[in-house]
Each structure stands twice: as C-alpha cells, then as structure tokens.
Design a protein around this motif. Structure first.
Motif, mmCIF file in Angstrom:
data_model
loop_
_atom_site.group_PDB
_atom_site.id
_atom_site.type_symbol
_atom_site.label_atom_id
_atom_site.label_comp_id
_atom_site.label_asym_id
_atom_site.label_seq_id
_atom_site.Cartn_x
_atom_site.Cartn_y
_atom_site.Cartn_z
ATOM 1 N N GLU A 1 -2.699 9.487 -4.877
ATOM 2 C CA GLU A 1 -1.758 10.372 -5.537
ATOM 3 C C GLU A 1 -0.569 9.570 -5.861
ATOM 4 O O GLU A 1 0.034 9.998 -6.973
ATOM 5 C CB GLU A 1 -1.402 11.394 -4.531
ATOM 6 N N LEU A 2 -0.091 8.615 -5.383
ATOM 7 C CA LEU A 2 0.940 7.965 -5.733
ATOM 8 C C LEU A 2 0.794 7.212 -6.776
ATOM 9 O O LEU A 2 1.554 6.426 -7.562
ATOM 10 C CB LEU A 2 1.310 6.785 -4.436
ATOM 11 N N GLU A 3 -0.567 6.572 -7.073
ATOM 12 C CA GLU A 3 -0.902 5.820 -8.244
ATOM 13 C C GLU A 3 -0.442 6.460 -9.562
ATOM 14 O O GLU A 3 -0.545 5.817 -10.679
ATOM 15 C CB GLU A 3 -2.569 5.559 -8.153
ATOM 16 N N VAL A 4 -0.338 7.645 -9.744
ATOM 17 C CA VAL A 4 0.136 8.437 -10.672
ATOM 18 C C VAL A 4 1.316 7.767 -11.371
ATOM 19 O O VAL A 4 1.727 8.306 -12.412
ATOM 20 C CB VAL A 4 -0.080 9.896 -10.917
ATOM 21 N N LEU A 5 2.305 7.353 -10.677
ATOM 22 C CA LEU A 5 3.730 7.071 -10.800
ATOM 23 C C LEU A 5 3.672 5.580 -11.453
ATOM 24 O O LEU A 5 2.902 4.897 -10.863
ATOM 25 C CB LEU A 5 4.476 6.808 -9.687
#
Length: 84
Positions: free
Chosen positions: A38-42
């Motif tokens: 989920e942090l990869e979307v940043l």
C-alpha cells in the motif's frame, strides 16, 4: 490470489504539502506485507513532505509490516519529511 484476499488501493489525498494515506479495510495482513504494497502507491517525493498514515481500517499489523513502517519512517526522516 482469491477474490477474498484481493485488496483495493489505499485512498490517497493531497492537501498542500500534507499527504494522507488511508489504508484499506479487510486486508488479510497475516499473509503478506500489505503495508509495503500500500505504501508503494506514494510517489518517492512524498518522503520529503508531511505524510499522515490513517490506520482507521487496520485491526492489526504483523511484525513484517511493523518493520516496514519503521524503515519508511527512517527514510522519510532522512529525506526531511515528517510521518504522522
């Protein structure tokens, strides 16, 4: 991955230099490092800003995800960002 374990992308909002990331509900967190995914979307530049992580929908974290969160915090701090 079965339909029951598929996850939607987290909600991302930008308000000035504040980025708010709301993690997804109903994630099967004991199977994988959902937090890292989920942090990869940043965008990478986000680490230089104020990032607010909204854990409203998260019931628990596994040890791998906790390590991911600590690493992400250290990376943001080194880049001059702020993690809340």
């Amino acid at each position: 991955m079965s339909d029951s374990t598929r996850l939607s992308s987290p909600k991302v909002e930008w308000i000035g230099n504040l980025t708010i990331l709301t993690f997804t509900a109903n994630a099967t967190r004991d199977v994988e490092d959902v937090l890292a995914r989920e942090l990869e979307v940043l965008p990478a530049a986000t680490a230089q800003q104020h990032l607010l992580l909204n854990f409203t929908h998260v019931k628990c974290l596994n040890s791998t995800e906790l390590g991911t969160l600590i690493s992400f915090h250290q990376r943001a701090k080194r880049a001059g960002g702020r993690l809340t």
